[in-house]
Write a protein that holds these residues in place. Structure first.
Motif, PDB file in Angstrom:
ATOM      1  N   LEU A 157       7.328  -1.010   2.406  1.00  0.00           N
ATOM      2  CA  LEU A 157       6.057  -1.369   1.789  1.00  0.00           C
ATOM      3  C   LEU A 157       5.023  -0.288   2.044  1.00  0.00           C
ATOM      4  CD1 LEU A 157       5.836  -5.130   2.738  1.00  0.00           C
ATOM      5  CD2 LEU A 157       6.452  -4.153   0.546  1.00  0.00           C
ATOM      6  N   PHE A 158       4.038  -0.255   1.163  1.00  0.00           N
ATOM      7  CA  PHE A 158       2.966   0.726   1.271  1.00  0.00           C
ATOM      8  C   PHE A 158       1.712   0.016   1.776  1.00  0.00           C
ATOM      9  CE2 PHE A 158       5.979   1.827  -1.975  1.00  0.00           C
ATOM     10  CZ  PHE A 158       6.369   3.084  -1.553  1.00  0.00           C
ATOM     11  N   GLU A 159       1.324   0.372   2.980  1.00  0.00           N
ATOM     12  CA  GLU A 159       0.279  -0.359   3.691  1.00  0.00           C
ATOM     13  C   GLU A 159      -1.055  -0.388   2.950  1.00  0.00           C
ATOM     14  OE1 GLU A 159       0.161  -1.267   7.278  1.00  0.00           O
ATOM     15  OE2 GLU A 159       2.349  -1.329   7.235  1.00  0.00           O
ATOM     16  N   ALA A 160      -1.429   0.745   2.368  1.00  0.00           N
ATOM     17  CA  ALA A 160      -2.771   0.839   1.814  1.00  0.00           C
ATOM     18  C   ALA A 160      -2.836   0.323   0.380  1.00  0.00           C
ATOM     19  CB  ALA A 160      -3.261   2.283   1.872  1.00  0.00           C
ATOM     20  N   MET A 161      -1.763  -0.254  -0.079  1.00  0.00           N
ATOM     21  CA  MET A 161      -1.763  -0.718  -1.467  1.00  0.00           C
ATOM     22  C   MET A 161      -1.693  -2.236  -1.516  1.00  0.00           C
ATOM     23  SD  MET A 161       0.639   2.041  -3.269  1.00  0.00           S
ATOM     24  CE  MET A 161       0.098   3.705  -3.388  1.00  0.00           C
ATOM     25  N   THR A 162      -2.017  -2.773  -2.681  1.00  0.00           N
ATOM     26  CA  THR A 162      -2.031  -4.223  -2.811  1.00  0.00           C
ATOM     27  C   THR A 162      -0.607  -4.751  -3.014  1.00  0.00           C
ATOM     28  OG1 THR A 162      -2.257  -4.205  -5.205  1.00  0.00           O
ATOM     29  CG2 THR A 162      -4.293  -4.139  -3.938  1.00  0.00           C
TER      30      THR A 162
END
Lengths: 528, 307
Positions: A96-101
């Motif tokens: 997962l990409f932390e800074a994305m929704t």
């Protein structure tokens, strides 16, 4: 013809081998998963399961062997090709990409995502039909482990896979949610989707799976029908030896209340953190106190406040043997005998790039005298680390091994050992056995039982209810930052605990009885 | 202050801001993909000298412009090969690229010192630039309009397109992007090439528009300001526009103060003003921001495709 097609296994592996420098991760692994079957893949950490599923999902290439999908030999060169074949995967370590929704993360996991609005509608539909609570517009870094996992599940389900690989999917769900997930998985299987299910929870495998392949040391050592086996017999196949029972805790050895938390409140980390509201409990000497709850209900906040990591805005009191510690620093708390281990072992409990000896220094320097006058006593640190490695049978090359080079379960054993061998008066731990195999989990639990037998007390925050029921004397449920009344584990109603846990994330009105109305609504939802 | 002067000042600000904006947007895209290229100054110089040399030789500034972008992109390709394929340290390689660009541009540019060149003309016919107000709207170099369109385009690309989403994903978590199946290195190569082309364009803005001549170190450290602007803008194109014009203002103040004979402060101080402003602004930004700065999580980390 059609009948014959149904006989062709969805997935067949033939002599898959994968070597890494120094290890054979997979050694001629063969098994088959029929169409519409739920097949379990069992094995201890390091048995080669993860490598194998990465090969199936195209993340890694096998050195040898053949994958046959729906009767066709296939070469899966990338996850994209895997998805094109209809293979979906829910990773144990989330990609997962932390800074994305949440929505952006889901879009990234799809090959041809529909336009934003349509995708959101589809995501909401999947969330609804599988009963998963998740706000598509939240940023991932504000989500708990459980919520993150839901993203992965939704991401995989949106692709309508014909083979779904699930790596430890239930470790962070409530019993009701597990049951719901199982209903979903069974429904998927009935619709013809095959499921390759990896879990350490053997009774779940018994309940869910029709067949199982057991791996040890990179090889298939057995296959069985889990419905005919006992959890114990499967565990023994997995570890290749006999399983030790947890020693019974003798009754009525509780002493005085040593660790007393009274009316503890703390604001949540903006913008999405959960506030702790008026949390009170006390733990007696010789007692293990459990805190159950679904991820994201204030567990991380509670742990941070108890360990002393969070001080800002904390009100209430926290005493150990009568000594007030609510404004004491982490170091002062450790000196007073309050040790803690957070949920995230890599990067929070331990620094992956530092050696085990250096990591020992981080939390044990005062109590174990690993430093003096601002200087590190390297030999003492090394000796202490070696002692922990020895006592907790951590698989590592020695105190000089980097923490990040250990497998998850081994690092967890090390972290727990590092805290327990300091002989704390109170040990506060979160998710002590998350992602840890049966043998290591039993070991860690036994170590906690041994610790309280010496008169200490332990607070275990866990989303694994079975673990709490096995381990604890009393437990309470945390729900949107509020802690329920403690309950004796003997004679506890699992349903009631599940409902207390499940009331979470619902529209629980602020009021005198915040848990019950929402729990009732949840119950109604289930029975509906 | 009369209106003519005000227009002249505003035009100067736009002129000073444009190369910062173009180079900054290029670097912003590069950093969003997780690569830190500190060679912007070097690539700008390569662009500046190539643009000038080609424009002078062929007589067509537009060909110079294209050549500048290609040359700077070629320099960026060397950088990309070193840091992405060979996994060299990005900071050190970027610094080396700047040193390389400074040297090679001086070498190529030696025969061109002191020559003038055909400059890039205006976009709109002169009839449209009769009054000061019209001049303010229509009287800029094509690159000024291009830089504004580029701002919108980069914003749109990053936030509204799938390719932009993938690029951000690669910068946020290269391993996760790889696990899902995105070509991390390819995305980064393309981003670095784009950044190089934009730096080259920004560089030849100096040699073909602002001062139609070549001199060693023509860009005078503006590439570094462009890099600082990326942080200032917290990786957002809209703020990059604001930041570039803010610095355009500071640079113009320096020029105007010199022209007006303002001598209370030493001229060296005025010359240093843009760089001092960079430091002040970065400090204020860091102090004002608690928590996340919107920086890509994998910025500057090499990626090895293994697991």
């Amino acid at each position: 013809m059609a009948a014959k097609a149904a006989q062709v296994p969805r997935l067949a592996l033939k002599d898959i081998s994968k070597r890494f420098p120094g290890v054979v991760a997979n050694d001629r692994v063969s098994f088959a998963v029929p169409a519409g079957a739920i097949h379990a893949l069992l094995g201890e950490n390091g048995a080669g399961k993860s490598t194998l599923v990465k090969i199936i999902y195209g993340v890694q290439a096998a050195d040898d062997g053949q994958i046959v999908f729906d009767g066709q030999p296939v070469r899966i060169g990338s996850p994209r090709e895997a998805r094109a074949l209809g293979i979906g995967m829910v990773f144990q370590h989330f990609s997962l990409f932390e800074a994305m929704t949440v929505l952006e993360n889901i879009a990234l996991g799809m090959d041809n995502p529909p336009p934003r609005r349509e995708l959101e509608a589809r995501v909401r539909a999947v969330l609804e039909s599988y009963g998963l609570a998740l706000d598509p517009h939240r940023h991932v870094h504000t989500l708990s482990v459980g919520e993150r996992q839901r993203i992965e599940i939704v991401r995989a389900l949106l692709q309508n896979p014909s083979l779904l690989i699930m790596d430890e999917p239930t470790s962070v769900l409530t019993p009701q949610e597990v049951e719901q997930l199982f209903t979903t998985l069974r429904r998927l299987a009935d619709e013809g989707c095959s499921i390759l299910y990896i879990s350490h929870k053997l009774h779940e495998i018994k309940a869910l799976c029709q067949s199982a392949t057991i791996m040890r040391g990179g090889k298939v050592v057995a296959s069985c029908d889990p419905r005919d086996e006992s959890a114990r017999s499967m565990a023994e196949l997995m570890i290749g030896g006999s399983l030790k029972d947890l020693s019974d805790k003798t009754d009525c050895t509780y002493g005085e209340a040593r660790f007393v938390v009274n009316a503890l409140s703390a604001p949540g980390e903006p913008p999405f953190g959960t506030s702790l509201k008026d949390v009170s409990f006390s733990v007696r000497s010789g007692e293990i106190f459990g805190i159950a709850g679904v991820a994201g209900n204030g567990q991380n906040e509670l742990l941070a406040v108890l360990s002393g990591e969070r001080q800002a805005g904390v009100s209430g009191s926290l005493t150990l043997d009568g000594e007030e510690l609510v404004h004491a620093s982490v170091g002062a708390r450790r000196r007073a005998g309050l040790a803690s281990a957070p949920e995230e072992r890599n990067g929070h409990a331990a620094v992956p790039g530092m050696t085990l000896a250096e990591n020992a220094l981080l939390s044990a320097r005062n109590r174990m005298g690993l430093s003096s006058g601002g200087l590190i006593r390297s030999r003492a640190a090394k000796n202490y680390a070696a002692k922990v490695i020895e006592a907790f049978s951590v698989k590592a090359t020695g105190p000089g091994a980097a923490a990040g080079s250990l497998s998850g379960g081994n690092l967890q054993k090390y972290v727990m050992g590092r805290e327990i061998m300091q002989n704390p008066s109170v040990l506060v731990v979160s998710q002590p056995t998350w992602g840890v195999d049966a043998g290591a989990a039993g070991f860690i639990r036994q170590a906690m039982i041994d610790l309280v037998a010496k008169g200490a007390c332990v607070v275990v925050v866990s989303q694994d209810l079975d673990e709490l029921l096995e381990l604890c004397d009393r437990l309470a449920v945390i729900n949107e930052g509020r802690l329920s009344e403690p309950m004796d584990v003997k004679g506890i109603s699992i349903e009631r605990v599940g409902l207390l846990m499940g009331g979470i994330h619902g529209a629980s009105p602020e009021g005198d009885a915040p848990i019950r109305p929402a729990a009732k609504a949840f119950a109604a939802e289930i029975s509906a | 202050m009369n209106f003519d002067l005000l227009v002249a000042i505003l035009m100067t600000i736009a002129g000073a801001a444009t190369p910062l904006l173009i180079a900054g947007l290029g670097e912003l895209v590069v950093e969003k993909s997780g690569v830190l290229n500190l060679g912007v100054e070097g690539m700008m110089l390569i662009g500046a000298v190539t643009g000038f040399a080609v424009a002078t030789t062929t007589g067509y500034p537009v060909i110079g412009l294209v050549a500048a972008m290609l040359a700077a992109a070629a320099a960026a390709l060397i950088f990309a090969f070193l840091v992405l394929t060979l996994m060299a340290n990005q900071v050190a390689t970027g610094l080396a690229l700047t040193i390389f660009g400074t040297g090679v541009s001086a070498l190529i540019g030696a025969p061109f010192v002191g020559i003038t060149t055909p400059t890039l003309g205006l976009l709109f016919p002169h009839a449209l630039t009769d009054t000061p107000l019209l001049r303010l709207i229509f009287g800029h170099s094509p690159l000024v309009y291009f830089s504004l369109i580029l701002t919108v385009a980069v914003f749109w690309f990053l936030n509204r397109t799938r390719a932009g989403l993938i690029l951000r994903a690669v910068g946020e978590s290269d391993s996760a992007a790889h696990a899902i199946g995105y070509p991390v290195l390819l995305v980064r190569y393309l981003a670095v090439l784009f950044g190089g082309a934009m730096a080259g364009l920004a560089g030849c803005y100096y040699s073909l528009v602002l001062t139609p001549m070549w001199a060693e170190r023509l860009t005078a450290g503006r590439g570094w300001i462009a890099i600082a602007l990326v942080v200032f803008a917290s990786w957002r194109p809209g703020r990059m526009l604001a930041g570039a014009y803010l610095f355009g203002l500071v640079i113009t103040m320096e020029l105007q103060a010199k022209a007006a004979g303002f001598n209370i402060l030493a001229p060296e101080f005025l010359a240093a003003l843009p760089y001092i402003a960079t430091i002040v602004v970065l400090a204020v930004i860091s102090a004002a921001k608690r928590g996340g700065t919107n920086a890509p999580a994998c910025l500057g980390k090499p990626f090895r495709a293994t697991a």
